[in-house]
Design a protein around this motif. Structure first.
Motif, PDB file in Angstrom:
ATOM      1  N   ASP A  41      -4.049 -16.008  74.810  1.00  0.00           N
ATOM      2  CA  ASP A  41      -5.024 -14.854  74.545  1.00  0.00           C
ATOM      3  C   ASP A  41      -4.183 -13.753  74.207  1.00  0.00           C
ATOM      4  OD1 ASP A  41      -7.608 -16.127  74.758  1.00  0.00           O
ATOM      5  OD2 ASP A  41      -7.571 -15.346  76.954  1.00  0.00           O
ATOM      6  N   ILE A  42      -4.608 -12.732  73.629  1.00  0.00           N
ATOM      7  CA  ILE A  42      -3.834 -11.413  73.298  1.00  0.00           C
ATOM      8  C   ILE A  42      -4.294 -10.271  73.977  1.00  0.00           C
ATOM      9  CG2 ILE A  42      -2.928  -9.948  71.528  1.00  0.00           C
ATOM     10  CD1 ILE A  42      -3.136 -12.318  69.605  1.00  0.00           C
ATOM     11  N   GLY A  43      -3.636  -9.856  74.832  1.00  0.00           N
ATOM     12  CA  GLY A  43      -4.111  -8.495  75.625  1.00  0.00           C
ATOM     13  C   GLY A  43      -3.238  -7.239  75.212  1.00  0.00           C
ATOM     14  N   ILE A  44      -4.086  -6.190  75.035  1.00  0.00           N
ATOM     15  CA  ILE A  44      -3.320  -4.833  74.772  1.00  0.00           C
ATOM     16  C   ILE A  44      -3.775  -3.759  75.839  1.00  0.00           C
ATOM     17  CG2 ILE A  44      -3.327  -2.795  73.311  1.00  0.00           C
ATOM     18  CD1 ILE A  44      -3.160  -4.841  70.874  1.00  0.00           C
ATOM     19  N   LEU A  45      -2.747  -3.255  76.711  1.00  0.00           N
ATOM     20  CA  LEU A  45      -3.413  -2.397  77.697  1.00  0.00           C
ATOM     21  C   LEU A  45      -3.091  -0.998  76.808  1.00  0.00           C
ATOM     22  CD1 LEU A  45      -3.590  -1.184  80.730  1.00  0.00           C
ATOM     23  CD2 LEU A  45      -0.926  -1.040  80.554  1.00  0.00           C
ATOM     24  N   CYS A  46      -4.551  -0.403  76.961  1.00  0.00           N
ATOM     25  CA  CYS A  46      -4.558   0.889  76.185  1.00  0.00           C
ATOM     26  C   CYS A  46      -5.496   1.780  77.137  1.00  0.00           C
ATOM     27  CB  CYS A  46      -5.638   0.642  75.095  1.00  0.00           C
ATOM     28  SG  CYS A  46      -7.270  -0.020  75.266  1.00  0.00           S
ATOM     29  N   ASN A  47      -5.714   3.180  76.413  1.00  0.00           N
ATOM     30  CA  ASN A  47      -6.409   4.239  76.935  1.00  0.00           C
ATOM     31  C   ASN A  47      -7.890   3.765  77.035  1.00  0.00           C
ATOM     32  OD1 ASN A  47      -7.768   6.659  77.675  1.00  0.00           O
ATOM     33  ND2 ASN A  47      -5.888   7.758  77.057  1.00  0.00           N
ATOM     34  N   GLU A  48      -8.894   3.756  78.006  1.00  0.00           N
ATOM     35  CA  GLU A  48      -9.928   3.189  77.882  1.00  0.00           C
ATOM     36  C   GLU A  48     -10.720   3.957  76.800  1.00  0.00           C
ATOM     37  OE1 GLU A  48     -13.758   1.921  80.955  1.00  0.00           O
ATOM     38  OE2 GLU A  48     -11.748   3.088  81.740  1.00  0.00           O
ATOM     39  N   LYS A  49     -10.535   5.128  76.543  1.00  0.00           N
ATOM     40  CA  LYS A  49     -11.131   5.788  75.396  1.00  0.00           C
ATOM     41  C   LYS A  49     -11.098   5.331  74.039  1.00  0.00           C
ATOM     42  CE  LYS A  49      -7.683   9.780  74.858  1.00  0.00           C
ATOM     43  NZ  LYS A  49      -7.461  11.285  75.113  1.00  0.00           N
ATOM     44  N   HIS A  50      -9.832   4.425  73.915  1.00  0.00           N
ATOM     45  CA  HIS A  50      -9.484   3.865  72.688  1.00  0.00           C
ATOM     46  C   HIS A  50      -9.965   2.410  72.585  1.00  0.00           C
ATOM     47  CE1 HIS A  50      -6.146   7.222  72.739  1.00  0.00           C
ATOM     48  NE2 HIS A  50      -7.235   7.625  71.960  1.00  0.00           N
ATOM     49  N   LYS A  51     -10.815   1.951  73.376  1.00  0.00           N
ATOM     50  CA  LYS A  51     -11.064   0.549  73.561  1.00  0.00           C
ATOM     51  C   LYS A  51     -11.677   0.073  72.355  1.00  0.00           C
ATOM     52  CE  LYS A  51     -14.592  -2.508  75.930  1.00  0.00           C
ATOM     53  NZ  LYS A  51     -15.612  -2.483  77.005  1.00  0.00           N
ATOM     54  N   GLU A  52     -12.450   0.967  71.580  1.00  0.00           N
ATOM     55  CA  GLU A  52     -13.062   0.531  70.432  1.00  0.00           C
ATOM     56  C   GLU A  52     -12.352   0.219  69.167  1.00  0.00           C
ATOM     57  OE1 GLU A  52     -16.519   1.572  67.322  1.00  0.00           O
ATOM     58  OE2 GLU A  52     -16.739   2.309  69.393  1.00  0.00           O
ATOM     59  N   ILE A  53     -11.309   1.336  69.168  1.00  0.00           N
ATOM     60  CA  ILE A  53     -10.300   1.050  68.218  1.00  0.00           C
ATOM     61  C   ILE A  53      -9.283   0.003  68.339  1.00  0.00           C
ATOM     62  CG2 ILE A  53      -8.147   2.167  67.242  1.00  0.00           C
ATOM     63  CD1 ILE A  53      -9.182   5.027  68.071  1.00  0.00           C
ATOM     64  N   VAL A  54      -9.062  -0.344  69.479  1.00  0.00           N
ATOM     65  CA  VAL A  54      -8.129  -1.598  69.749  1.00  0.00           C
ATOM     66  C   VAL A  54      -8.909  -2.874  69.519  1.00  0.00           C
ATOM     67  CG1 VAL A  54      -7.129  -2.666  71.706  1.00  0.00           C
ATOM     68  CG2 VAL A  54      -6.674  -0.453  71.470  1.00  0.00           C
ATOM     69  N   GLN A  55     -10.351  -2.813  70.071  1.00  0.00           N
ATOM     70  CA  GLN A  55     -11.080  -4.133  69.575  1.00  0.00           C
ATOM     71  C   GLN A  55     -11.156  -4.486  68.280  1.00  0.00           C
ATOM     72  OE1 GLN A  55     -14.709  -3.014  71.798  1.00  0.00           O
ATOM     73  NE2 GLN A  55     -14.547  -4.611  73.241  1.00  0.00           N
ATOM     74  N   ASN A  56     -11.184  -3.231  67.383  1.00  0.00           N
ATOM     75  CA  ASN A  56     -11.417  -3.706  65.980  1.00  0.00           C
ATOM     76  C   ASN A  56      -9.895  -3.944  65.314  1.00  0.00           C
ATOM     77  OD1 ASN A  56     -13.958  -2.885  65.965  1.00  0.00           O
ATOM     78  ND2 ASN A  56     -13.854  -0.617  65.600  1.00  0.00           N
ATOM     79  N   ILE A  57      -8.965  -4.112  65.891  1.00  0.00           N
ATOM     80  CA  ILE A  57      -7.750  -4.523  65.398  1.00  0.00           C
ATOM     81  C   ILE A  57      -7.823  -6.075  64.954  1.00  0.00           C
ATOM     82  CG2 ILE A  57      -5.256  -5.031  65.673  1.00  0.00           C
ATOM     83  CD1 ILE A  57      -5.216  -2.809  67.791  1.00  0.00           C
ATOM     84  N   HIS A  58      -8.251  -6.650  65.742  1.00  0.00           N
ATOM     85  CA  HIS A  58      -8.603  -8.297  65.509  1.00  0.00           C
ATOM     86  C   HIS A  58      -9.473  -8.816  66.642  1.00  0.00           C
ATOM     87  CE1 HIS A  58      -7.690 -12.600  65.040  1.00  0.00           C
ATOM     88  NE2 HIS A  58      -7.269 -12.141  63.693  1.00  0.00           N
ATOM     89  N   PRO A  59     -10.297  -9.738  66.218  1.00  0.00           N
ATOM     90  CA  PRO A  59     -11.426 -10.382  67.072  1.00  0.00           C
ATOM     91  C   PRO A  59     -10.671 -11.168  68.415  1.00  0.00           C
ATOM     92  CG  PRO A  59     -11.764 -10.976  64.874  1.00  0.00           C
ATOM     93  CD  PRO A  59     -10.477 -10.310  64.872  1.00  0.00           C
ATOM     94  N   HIS A  60      -9.391 -11.540  68.349  1.00  0.00           N
ATOM     95  CA  HIS A  60      -8.856 -12.152  69.331  1.00  0.00           C
ATOM     96  C   HIS A  60      -8.127 -11.449  70.585  1.00  0.00           C
ATOM     97  CE1 HIS A  60      -7.623 -16.217  66.685  1.00  0.00           C
ATOM     98  NE2 HIS A  60      -9.264 -15.816  66.812  1.00  0.00           N
ATOM     99  N   ILE A  61      -8.225 -10.089  70.028  1.00  0.00           N
ATOM    100  CA  ILE A  61      -7.532  -9.244  70.982  1.00  0.00           C
ATOM    101  C   ILE A  61      -8.654  -8.607  72.122  1.00  0.00           C
ATOM    102  CG2 ILE A  61      -6.762  -6.744  71.188  1.00  0.00           C
ATOM    103  CD1 ILE A  61      -5.513  -7.084  68.337  1.00  0.00           C
ATOM    104  N   ILE A  62      -8.029  -8.761  73.410  1.00  0.00           N
ATOM    105  CA  ILE A  62      -8.492  -8.326  74.519  1.00  0.00           C
ATOM    106  C   ILE A  62      -8.165  -6.892  75.186  1.00  0.00           C
ATOM    107  CG2 ILE A  62      -9.398  -8.816  76.922  1.00  0.00           C
ATOM    108  CD1 ILE A  62      -8.793 -11.669  76.190  1.00  0.00           C
ATOM    109  N   PRO A  63      -9.046  -5.764  74.767  1.00  0.00           N
ATOM    110  CA  PRO A  63      -8.500  -4.583  75.270  1.00  0.00           C
ATOM    111  C   PRO A  63      -8.413  -4.389  76.775  1.00  0.00           C
ATOM    112  CG  PRO A  63     -10.375  -4.211  74.235  1.00  0.00           C
ATOM    113  CD  PRO A  63     -10.149  -5.592  74.238  1.00  0.00           C
TER     114      PRO A  63
END
Length: 259
Positions: A41-63
């Motif tokens: 799996d691919i995980g990205i640690l991000c600021n919670e307020k940017h969750k939607e932006i990170v989710q939209n990078i690629h379907p495989h990504i787990i924010p």
């Protein structure tokens, strides 16, 4: 074995996040999507307020997120978190840490999994090469990472989940403290991209001006050298069989080292 590859993209400002995503989408993400072993799996640690932006990078990504507050050190935000602070991912057998602006070889994941041969906490880390993001020039790094000084690209295998350790719990050089076994993978599988937004890594870390070939170029070079040596061996056999017998072991050893 369950496996997650983690990168950090924790920013306060959306514009800073978007700049980093541009680099990620052209470097690390394609390298991960083209791995020979896709069981991760691919995980990205991000600021919670940017969750939607990170989710939209690629379907495989787990924010995912941390309860800890980011601290700005240099140009970027750094967060050290214990597992109890982490929200949004499960306890994986293998966690891999890699900076979001770096790049890896196609067999990166396969190497990690093939290196795990014992049911003990194992840390696998990769000796990097430096890559100029703009020119593509690749050079060796002056730092020689070792069992007591871990590289920025590393994996932690935890077959037991007691006292589970998050991969970003500590500074990368100190992560050896959380493993019973350390394995170092030689250069040629992990490149640190150097660009105008790096925090601490620059081409000044280069060991010199010797340009290092990419893995593909190195394979082609060795293949050409092997073909040339084969012709030399055949010529010896035909023109001077006595001398060939004298040098046979040496020649074959050279050939085998190239194959």
């Amino acid at each position: 074995m369950t496996h997650i590859i983690i990168s950090r993209m924790w920013y306060e400002k959306e514009e800073d996040l978007l700049k980093r995503i541009t680099i990620y989408e052209s470097n690390l993400l394609p390298a991960l999507l083209n791995q020979t072993n896709q069981d991760f799996d691919i995980g990205i640690l991000c600021n919670e307020k940017h969750k939607e932006i990170v989710q939209n990078i690629h379907p495989h990504i787990i924010p995912f997120f941390t309860k800890q507050k980011g601290q700005k050190m240099g140009k970027f935000w750094h967060i050290h978190s214990n597992w109890e602070d982490i929200i949004g991912i499960k306890e994986y057998d293998i966690q891999t840490n890699i900076d979001s602006d770096d790049i890896v070889s196609k067999d990166f994941v396969k190497i990690i999994k093939d290196s795990i041969t014992e049911e003990k906490r194992t840390l696998i880390h990769f000796q990097p090469l430096l890559r100029d993001f703009f020119t593509g020039i690749v050079k060796r790094i002056r730092i020689n990472y070792n069992d007591k000084y871990i590289s920025p690209c590393y994996s932690l295998y935890q077959p037991d989940k007691e006292n589970y350790v998050y991969i970003g719990q500590d500074e990368h050089p100190q992560m050896y403290k959380y493993a019973d076994k350390i394995i170092k993978i030689p250069e040629g599988h992990y490149w640190m991209n150097i660009h105008d937004n790096n925090d601490s890594s620059t081409m000044k870390l280069s060991a010199g001006d010797i340009n290092i070939l990419s893995p593909e170029e190195e394979r082609e070079k060795r293949k050409a050298q092997a073909e040339k040596l084969k012709k030399v061996i055949e010529a010896y056999k035909i023109r001077n069989p006595i001398k060939y017998k004298q040098k046979e072991k040496e020649l074959m050893a050279q050939l085998n080292s190239l194959l």
